[in-house]
Design an enzyme around this catalytic site. Structure first.
Site, mmCIF file in Angstrom:
data_model
loop_
_atom_site.group_PDB
_atom_site.id
_atom_site.type_symbol
_atom_site.label_atom_id
_atom_site.label_comp_id
_atom_site.label_asym_id
_atom_site.label_seq_id
_atom_site.Cartn_x
_atom_site.Cartn_y
_atom_site.Cartn_z
ATOM 1 N N ASP A 292 -7.864 -7.329 -1.434
ATOM 2 C CA ASP A 292 -6.652 -7.556 -0.649
ATOM 3 C C ASP A 292 -6.772 -8.606 0.444
ATOM 4 O O ASP A 292 -5.833 -9.373 0.674
ATOM 5 C CB ASP A 292 -6.186 -6.232 -0.011
ATOM 6 C CG ASP A 292 -5.378 -5.381 -0.981
ATOM 7 O OD1 ASP A 292 -4.853 -5.936 -1.958
ATOM 8 O OD2 ASP A 292 -5.281 -4.163 -0.751
ATOM 9 N N TYR B 2 1.101 -0.565 -0.256
ATOM 10 C CA TYR B 2 0.267 0.226 0.649
ATOM 11 C C TYR B 2 0.369 -0.242 2.088
ATOM 12 O O TYR B 2 0.445 -1.435 2.351
ATOM 13 C CB TYR B 2 -1.208 0.136 0.224
ATOM 14 C CG TYR B 2 -1.710 1.438 -0.343
ATOM 15 C CD1 TYR B 2 -2.110 2.462 0.508
ATOM 16 C CD2 TYR B 2 -1.789 1.655 -1.705
ATOM 17 C CE1 TYR B 2 -2.571 3.665 0.000
ATOM 18 C CE2 TYR B 2 -2.243 2.852 -2.228
ATOM 19 C CZ TYR B 2 -2.637 3.854 -1.369
ATOM 20 O OH TYR B 2 -3.080 5.039 -1.873
#
Lengths: 671, 671
Positions: free
Chosen positions: A321, A408
């Protein structure tokens, strides 16, 4: 894990305000670690675009002075102006090549510009994701697929997913676009249009592959919307009002990016890749009457989120990420009074858009004093007359950022304690990545095909992990440090005179080279301590800080699996390297489709010496996530963290002399 | 680890107040699990003393109705009067024998009175410790030892230590008295008079053995006092005032011992042995419109604190704090505004003194709503227009007790979350147990003789552990439950079609008998879930609660070592037994000098069936403590805990519908 932005980039504020630039035009008062200002970002854009008219920007950050320069500046006087160059490091794409450009902002010139020929691609910028995710909506085969499913094109939202790397010798800069359905909810992540995969070449910005493998019912919208306005009764009883009051204001000061509170002094910077960077954290020692160094620099160097579904549409979802989507780039404006308590102070952050224009994320950080009702230390002494009971409540300082990488949400807290601890907590919330399934009951599911939990009808919450790697350049009372593994070892008593058969003792092992410091934390019987072997306390103990891990989850993937080669930092909880300015990210500088040749696993193969050196500790906090129905349609926070705690750093309890807070009687408050 | 009280028992308030007794004379309105009232304790004292005039009391607690009676009462209506007997269980000593006496308080008669002939002795009461610790001061050889050391007898304070058991066939009820020096500090624990051991027979209340083996310098008083009044500058900067305000009052109600807050309803009781007992914890399910059962009963069943020094004066210090000293008996009055925040509500607790007279510990519990600035759940959705960002701050309810077992302070928090979690945290503070040494520098110490860290001159902080065993009678949506071990297991991909080589899946293993449920938590790759196998969610998942451990420290002692046989519960982190009303304490009912024949390790040898039964989970939270200088002269808090978290208990996120708290503007506050 993945990111996407709508064309409504309302939170990006273009900075042409003369007010701002005039304030920031002088670099004299800058701290050498301050992030680039909007003025500097503008300057840099002009310079880079002059030599590359069609450039796109992927990363812009401070190219900070060498550590020895910073340290020498610090040692002179903590408040003097820094005399040194102000530089930026840029990763940009031009002519389908990744350029690494170093810009001298003081001299207004490009110092170097080199093309990167290795594996992997730079971070995706937001705008290219936005453009790419809109391509399917104009693409006839996609429109046909949507029509075939009886869905409305106007209710489609698409999202960009990085592809990972699965052994291909040659790669192009492509991503996968997956689409979702709104139609009655804003929680489109709960309504995946399973079976369709769109591959977009980001350099050519066109669809280069399209698959429609299967039709799976789109899970229903009912019960997925999480907005308060969309809920129906019965509601929970609302908790009565509650707030924190500080009538005399906060006890911390923020001077530019330097934060001082109680006995702590540190620098807080914002970076579009890693998010918050804590630097030069020192703690005041009242006995020695000076600040003592603890953390030269700390940040999340990478995040690895591998999904555990090997089917065609899912196997590649093994995200890095930070290096792919940017934790800073994905950071969200914090909501006052909910994301942070009422007593919080907010700071903005700046990053660079695709064309180099600076953009602001308002309220990207909050800083607040936290009193959770906890106790710093206490003792009651009933053995003595006079009802002896000394108690000190625990007030701490929290620096918070929330990064929403697609579905998320990661709430990242750096918490400073007066006792000398630095506690880092990652709290996970947001939306699950789910897979649509025709099934509505567990009994219909085949375990070997489901790869997750049926969290609602037609909705499988896919299993995955979160591994957050923290770069911790600890300089415990100076640069030269060692990592000590203190093994708690059972001793069988051989002494016939003792009724005991066993006890445990501590056997200290100093990690001499990198291979000695690859540690899996699992039994709890090894204490990990970074010591300064050149300094001792008065009674002769090594001055140190202990790393107390808060989670023992490690990667369960095979080390030779492609995604694990890229996310290899998760092979161990702890690694230690000698300080090297170029080793910044445990997964490498270019992680999108990288071959894993620039990871900490590769660097440490050199097995360099780490004893009594300037060392960096890399700690991985891991969470396995086997979803449950409570995670639907939005996940209650799950927190995990670690603590850096002084261990013979101080001669005695550093909060012994902290005074009991003044009792305040509040009168006349009205709501 | 050890306890001691001065004769100044000012906090024990004798209850002859007619006001109290008249209020409590009727048992009609009692909840069947309410602790014994002062009136009942007085009643009981009279009854027991009638049959045993010279009795001493060691434990008095509620002999609660059988579980099926409670459950049937609950199922009828949660508010109706309980029609059933009100009984007390008493452990008393008379004629040097331990008596187990059951008293019917409704009928005012003794139901049974049997002598216990097994190994071990009951809990020490405070008064006998006080008397015993004063014996040396009148004992000529001790006075000579003190004079020989040039110390002042008036500055001596002694403390009572249990002896453990090291294989002797026959034991008497003896304890060891060790003495400390004040003379310039109240922190006498930092000034041990090493080398002197006094053995007192508690039944005869006289010194039966005396040893003065060696003279070791008493560590100096300087720097040991922790009282604010005794500190010298420089001081830390005082944090500015900060407080929590709830203008409309708290959101919880306390009805006798029943607490209701948000979606929770539970009963809180006080017990002189185990301290806080949480019972009948149920959570309201808004979908099903009913309360659903979670925890029938939870409390600390035992605490094991073995020190890791095998020398003559130390080897036996392997305390079972709950059963030897009483966590409730050692509980301290909580200090308003420091031990608990300003918004806390306090409750008192009652116990029995040596002669059976009831005594009160004021403010033994505090209950407060906690807002630490945390987030319950959140998501920002930049992909959609309109700046979607929904955030719910996390307010929880905490029940706190602090037990000071001699030198150590344990802050025990039971925290209830609206999301359904019950989080238990044990925070350790207080004073180290230290050993005096002639040495002032680490270089002078031989590791094999020190057994700890030199935390100050002449002062060794001895290594030790803390193992807290929690009795958790979970009744997840009913009594019949199973323990599931969800193994996260790596699968090697054999499918040639997938580019992945590995992934992890979940393999569920249901523990069928007790031996299946002995679990060491170390890899983090097994989830421990208590499920109700008779109930499923709509989509077919087993309704459950997950136990999330917060620590992986386990005992490092050999299993055949005497103290480990007694503290055998620490062999594993998790044990499961079928519910058995008589199995209350993981270390046994009589633990002082016990032979370890009544521990959970022995019970579970029967390997009883535990699948789809009313089961009890016993979880051990462990902390290894290798002291550091920061622990001197008082320890900064170190916290550890665990969480019981719903796992497919609810159909969806139970806090989805929680409304954002009203924003309150505070005006006109003045301090």
């Amino acid at each position: 894990m993945h990111s996407m932005r709508s064309p409504n980039l309302s939170f990006i504020i273009l900075l042409f305000l003369s007010f701002h630039t005039s304030l920031l035009v002088s670099t004299h008062k800058l701290h050498p670690l301050d992030p680039l200002t909007p003025f500097e970002l503008n300057q840099l854009q002009t310079l880079v675009k002059k030599s590359h008219p069609n450039v796109t920007f992927h990363y812009v950050g401070l190219d900070e002075p060498d550590k020895h320069e910073i340290l020498s500046w610090m040692s002179r006087t903590r408040m003097s102006d820094f005399v040194g160059p102000r530089r930026a490091f840029v990763i940009a794409r031009a002519d389908s090549k990744s350029h690494e450009i170093v810009v001298d902002l003081s001299k207004k010139l490009i110092l170097s510009d080199k093309i990167y020929y290795g594996s992997g691609y730079p971070m995706l910028n937001i705008e290219e994701q936005t453009i790419a995710t809109e391509l399917p909506l104009q693409y006839a085969p996609f429109k046909a697929s949507i029509a075939k499913r009886g869905l409305k094109l106007s209710e489609i939202v698409c999202s960009a997913f990085t592809n990972g790397w699965y052994g291909a010798k040659h790669t192009k800069r492509v991503i996968t676009i997956l689409c979702y359905y709104l139609d009655g909810t804003i929680n489109f992540y709960m309504r995946p249009i399973e079976g369709i995969m769109v591959t977009v070449d980001l350099d050519e910005m066109r669809i280069v592959d399209y698959r429609d493998r299967q039709i799976v019912p789109v899970p229903k919208a009912d019960g997925t919307d999480y907005r308060e306005s969309e809920q129906n009764p019965p509601f929970d009883t609302r908790i009565k009002s509650m707030t924190i009051l500080q009538p005399d204001g906060p006890s911390f000061t923020i001077d530019g990016h330097r934060v001082r509170w109680a006995n702590w002094d540190f620098h807080l910077s914002f970076d579009m890749r890693v998010g918050p960077i804590i630097s030069l954290a020192s703690i005041y020692d009242h006995e020695l009457e000076k600040y003592r160094r603890v953390l030269y620099k700390g940040y999340i160097s990478e995040m690895f989120v591998p999904y555990q579904d090997i089917s065609e549409e899912w196997y590649y979802r093994t995200f890095l990420d930070a290096g792919e989507f940017g934790l800073g780039l994905s950071a969200m404006p914090l909501q006052p009074s909910t994301d942070c308590p009422k007593n919080a102070v907010f700071l903005d952050g700046y990053y660079t858009t695709r064309d180099g224009t600076p953009a602001k994320t308002s309220n990207v950080f909050c800083i607040f004093e936290r009193y959770a009702g906890d106790v710093m230390w206490r003792h009651s002494e009933p053995a003595l007359p006079g009802d002896v009971a000394e108690v000190r409540p625990d007030v701490t300082l929290v620096v918070r950022l929330v990064t929403t990488v697609g579905n998320y949400d990661y709430i990242i807290d750096w918490e400073f304690k007066q006792s000398g601890s630095i506690k880092v907590t990652a709290s996970l919330s947001g939306i699950l990545a789910v897979k649509a399934t025709p099934y509505t009951h567990k009994d219909q599911l085949k375990e070997e095909e489901s790869f997750g939990t049926l969290v609602a009808e037609n909705t499988i919450g896919t299993r995955h992990d979160h591994f957050l790697n923290f770069y911790l350049d600890l300089d415990i009372d100076g640069e030269a440090n060692s990592l000590t593994k203190s093994h708690l070892k059972t001793v069988r008593v051989s002494d016939d005179g003792s009724p005991r058969k066993s006890y445990w003792t501590v056997v200290e092992e100093v990690a001499k080279t990198e291979s000695d410091a690859k540690i899996r934390v699992n039994s709890g019987s090894t204490e990990i301590i970074v010591v300064n072997p050149n300094k001792k306390t008065k009674v002769g103990n090594s001055i140190g800080y202990r790393l107390i891990p808060g989670s023992v989850a490690g990667s369960l993937l095979w080390e030779d699996d492609y995604e694990q080669i890229r996310g290899a930092f998760s092979n161990y909880h702890v690694w230690v390297t000698p300080y090297n300015k170029s080793e910044k990210y445990a997964g490498g500088l270019y992680v999108d489709q990288s071959h894993g040749d620039d990871t900490i696993a590769k660097w440490t193969l050199r097995d360099r010496e780490i004893e009594n050196k300037d060392i960096v500790v890399w700690y991985t906090l891991g969470v396995h996530h086997a979803p449950i129905q409570e995670d639907f349609p939005i996940m209650p926070t799950l927190s995990s963290g670690f603590e850096l705690r002084p261990a013979n750093f101080f001669e005695y309890n550093p909060v012994l002399k902290v005074k009991t807070p003044k009792l305040v009687k509040w009168v006349n408050c009205s709501a």
